[in-house]
Motif scaffolding. Structure first.
Motif, PDB file in Angstrom:
ATOM      1  N   ASP A 112       0.808  -1.551   0.531  1.00 22.73           N
ATOM      2  CA  ASP A 112      -0.420   0.083  -0.095  1.00 22.73           C
ATOM      3  C   ASP A 112       1.020   1.567   0.036  1.00 22.73           C
ATOM      4  O   ASP A 112       1.227   1.471   0.875  1.00 22.73           O
ATOM      5  CB  ASP A 112      -0.234  -0.454   1.061  1.00 22.73           C
ATOM      6  CG  ASP A 112      -1.732  -0.425   0.987  1.00 22.73           C
ATOM      7  OD1 ASP A 112      -1.815  -1.568   0.131  1.00 22.73           O
ATOM      8  OD2 ASP A 112      -2.589  -1.138   2.683  1.00 22.73           O
ATOM      9  N   TYR A 158     -10.755  -4.159  -3.529  1.00 21.66           N
ATOM     10  CA  TYR A 158     -10.407  -3.489  -3.973  1.00 21.66           C
ATOM     11  C   TYR A 158     -10.997  -2.372  -5.187  1.00 21.66           C
ATOM     12  O   TYR A 158     -10.148  -1.125  -5.579  1.00 21.66           O
ATOM     13  CB  TYR A 158     -10.029  -4.650  -4.964  1.00 21.66           C
ATOM     14  CG  TYR A 158      -8.820  -5.386  -4.856  1.00 21.66           C
ATOM     15  CD1 TYR A 158      -8.187  -5.014  -3.244  1.00 21.66           C
ATOM     16  CD2 TYR A 158      -8.126  -6.172  -5.484  1.00 21.66           C
ATOM     17  CE1 TYR A 158      -6.948  -6.358  -2.936  1.00 21.66           C
ATOM     18  CE2 TYR A 158      -7.321  -6.873  -5.261  1.00 21.66           C
ATOM     19  CZ  TYR A 158      -6.561  -7.280  -3.630  1.00 21.66           C
ATOM     20  OH  TYR A 158      -5.682  -7.973  -2.975  1.00 21.66           O
ATOM     21  N   MET A 192     -10.290  -0.572 -10.283  1.00 18.70           N
ATOM     22  CA  MET A 192      -8.582  -1.119 -10.388  1.00 18.70           C
ATOM     23  C   MET A 192      -8.490  -1.746 -12.220  1.00 18.70           C
ATOM     24  O   MET A 192      -9.525  -1.488 -12.483  1.00 18.70           O
ATOM     25  CB  MET A 192      -8.787  -3.085  -9.694  1.00 18.70           C
ATOM     26  CG  MET A 192      -9.944  -3.724 -10.065  1.00 18.70           C
ATOM     27  SD  MET A 192      -9.949  -5.627  -9.536  1.00 18.70           S
ATOM     28  CE  MET A 192      -8.389  -6.298 -10.090  1.00 18.70           C
ATOM     29  N   ALA A 244      -5.388  -1.002  -7.529  1.00 17.46           N
ATOM     30  CA  ALA A 244      -6.827  -0.601  -6.346  1.00 17.46           C
ATOM     31  C   ALA A 244      -7.249   0.486  -5.898  1.00 17.46           C
ATOM     32  O   ALA A 244      -5.651   0.753  -5.858  1.00 17.46           O
ATOM     33  CB  ALA A 244      -6.899  -2.467  -5.417  1.00 17.46           C
ATOM     34  N   HIS A 245      -8.191   0.156  -5.516  1.00 10.91           N
ATOM     35  CA  HIS A 245      -8.528   1.484  -4.459  1.00 10.91           C
ATOM     36  C   HIS A 245      -8.511   2.866  -5.960  1.00 10.91           C
ATOM     37  O   HIS A 245      -7.791   4.472  -5.281  1.00 10.91           O
ATOM     38  CB  HIS A 245      -7.666   1.768  -2.989  1.00 10.91           C
ATOM     39  CG  HIS A 245      -8.021   0.489  -3.036  1.00 10.91           C
ATOM     40  ND1 HIS A 245      -8.953  -0.190  -2.223  1.00 10.91           N
ATOM     41  CD2 HIS A 245      -7.104  -0.214  -1.871  1.00 10.91           C
ATOM     42  CE1 HIS A 245      -8.978  -1.127  -1.104  1.00 10.91           C
ATOM     43  NE2 HIS A 245      -7.612  -1.624  -1.738  1.00 10.91           N
ATOM     44  N   SER A 256     -11.174   0.517   1.540  1.00  7.68           N
ATOM     45  CA  SER A 256      -9.937   1.772   2.035  1.00  7.68           C
ATOM     46  C   SER A 256     -10.352   3.032   3.083  1.00  7.68           C
ATOM     47  O   SER A 256     -10.950   3.158   3.196  1.00  7.68           O
ATOM     48  CB  SER A 256      -9.843   2.322   0.928  1.00  7.68           C
ATOM     49  OG  SER A 256      -8.700   2.961   1.462  1.00  7.68           O
ATOM     50  N   HIS A 268      -3.273   0.016  -3.737  1.00 10.65           N
ATOM     51  CA  HIS A 268      -2.680  -1.307  -3.920  1.00 10.65           C
ATOM     52  C   HIS A 268      -1.848  -1.910  -5.108  1.00 10.65           C
ATOM     53  O   HIS A 268      -2.307  -1.678  -5.810  1.00 10.65           O
ATOM     54  CB  HIS A 268      -4.091  -1.695  -2.846  1.00 10.65           C
ATOM     55  CG  HIS A 268      -3.827  -3.924  -3.019  1.00 10.65           C
ATOM     56  ND1 HIS A 268      -4.014  -4.166  -1.975  1.00 10.65           N
ATOM     57  CD2 HIS A 268      -3.830  -4.362  -3.892  1.00 10.65           C
ATOM     58  CE1 HIS A 268      -3.045  -4.961  -1.874  1.00 10.65           C
ATOM     59  NE2 HIS A 268      -3.010  -5.507  -2.857  1.00 10.65           N
TER      60      HIS A 268
END
Length: 339
Positions: free
Chosen positions: A175, A203, A206, A220-221, A248, A254
């Motif tokens: 992260d 996630y 993404m 991701a995020h 998150s 990520h």
């Protein structure tokens, strides 16, 4: 009576008188004069001696100051010489390092020439250049460098306590804490295998990108996606903006790297660059680097029409089953590895 002197004096109570012999008085006076002359001569001699000693002392002080000045000059010259020697040593070390790198490159390229059974085809310098191009090709094909400009690593790869579920589990990526909307770039050439947007679970938004030789990266995020499914991307191309979507707790990216679907620690790949090319081979043990190096070399020697045909299929992976590249042609481009 003529040889004597009389002195008398009186007080209010009584009188006193003193008789001095003239001859004795003359001798006494002469002795006193001689003594005075001797004292004067001695004092003069002492003054002369002290004057000479003072002159000698002043001369010695002058010599000491001169020596101190010369010593300071020598000290400064020594410092300057030491600095020059240090610079020369650094220069020699840099030249020695470059020579060592060239010798390593020449050695590696000699081995490549032996594998190709044609050691005299290229000159040593041309083979060293080929090895450098091979490294650049590898850095273009495999993920390396930072995917975005991040503030800090908020959660590392490996076992951790999940910040939401509060359960201990394996964190399959890393992260990277970053400001919301920070640009995210592709770490290597590849094609976009999968995208998902407008999603607020897991996630979140993404992207998954497939790279060469079995590598895949996942992001991701995200806040915004800048690529689509099946799109071919180049190293350094903008693919998304970081965000805080899904499960998150704060804006971050990520980032995952996988080889044959097995997760790897992304940090060594983020530190991988042309200036420190070989270190990752000793750090990441779960990748058959020797085999990948050989396969990448074989890909770089594909005939131009066959290579362009293969690249066109990479840009449209859904049509790969319809490719006109024969299986036999592909087999010829790979050298089998002895068990």
């Amino acid at each position: 009576m003529e040889n004597s002197f009389y002195f008398s004096f009186s007080t209010h109570r009584r009188s006193y008188s003193l008789r001095l012999n003239r001859r004795k008085t003359q001798w006494t006076a002469m002795i006193i004069v001689v003594v005075l002359i001797a004292l004067i001569v001695s004092l003069k001699l002492l003054v002369n001696v002290n004057s000479k000693q003072s002159e000698s002392m002043f001369s010695l002080l002058g010599n000491v100051k001169t020596l101190q000045s010369n010593n300071e000059s020598l000290f400064q010259a020594n410092l300057s010489l030491s600095a020059d020697v240090g610079q020369s040593n650094e220069l020699f070390e840099a030249v020695d390092a470059r020579i060592g790198l060239l010798e390593q490159l020449v050695s590696e390229t000699d081995q490549e020439a032996e594998q190709l059974h044609n050691p005299d085809y290229f000159s040593r310098i041309e083979l060293a250049s080929l090895s450098y191009k091979h490294r650049l090709n590898m850095l273009n094909w495999l993920p390396n460098g930072k995917p975005l400009d991040y503030h800090r690593i908020s959660s590392s790869y490996g076992k951790r306590l999940h910040p939401i579920s509060l359960r201990r589990s394996k964190h399959r990526g890393i992260d990277l804490s970053a400001r919301n909307g920070t640009p995210v770039y592709a770490p290597a050439d590849g094609f976009v295998e999968y995208t998902r947007k407008n999603h607020n679970e897991g996630y979140g938004n993404m992207i998954r990108i497939t790279h060469g030789l079995g590598f895949m990266t996942l992001y991701a995020h995200l806040k915004t996606l800048k690529v689509k499914n099946g799109q071919f991307v180049k190293k350094g191309q903008l693919i998304a903006l970081s965000g805080n979507s899904g499960a998150s707790t704060a804006p971050h990216l990520h980032y995952e790297i996988r080889f044959l679907n097995k997760s790897l620690d992304p940090k060594p790949f983020m530190n991988w660059h042309i200036g420190d090319f070989d270190s990752i081979f000793h750090i990441v043990k779960d990748v058959p680097w020797d085999y990948l190096n050989l396969q990448l070399h074989n890909l770089s020697t594909l005939p131009a029409p066959l290579l362009s045909q293969l690249e066109s299929q990479l840009k449209a992976p859904s049509e790969l089953k319809d490719t006109s590249i024969s299986t036999e042609a592909l087999k010829e481009t790979f050298i089998p590895i002895a068990a």
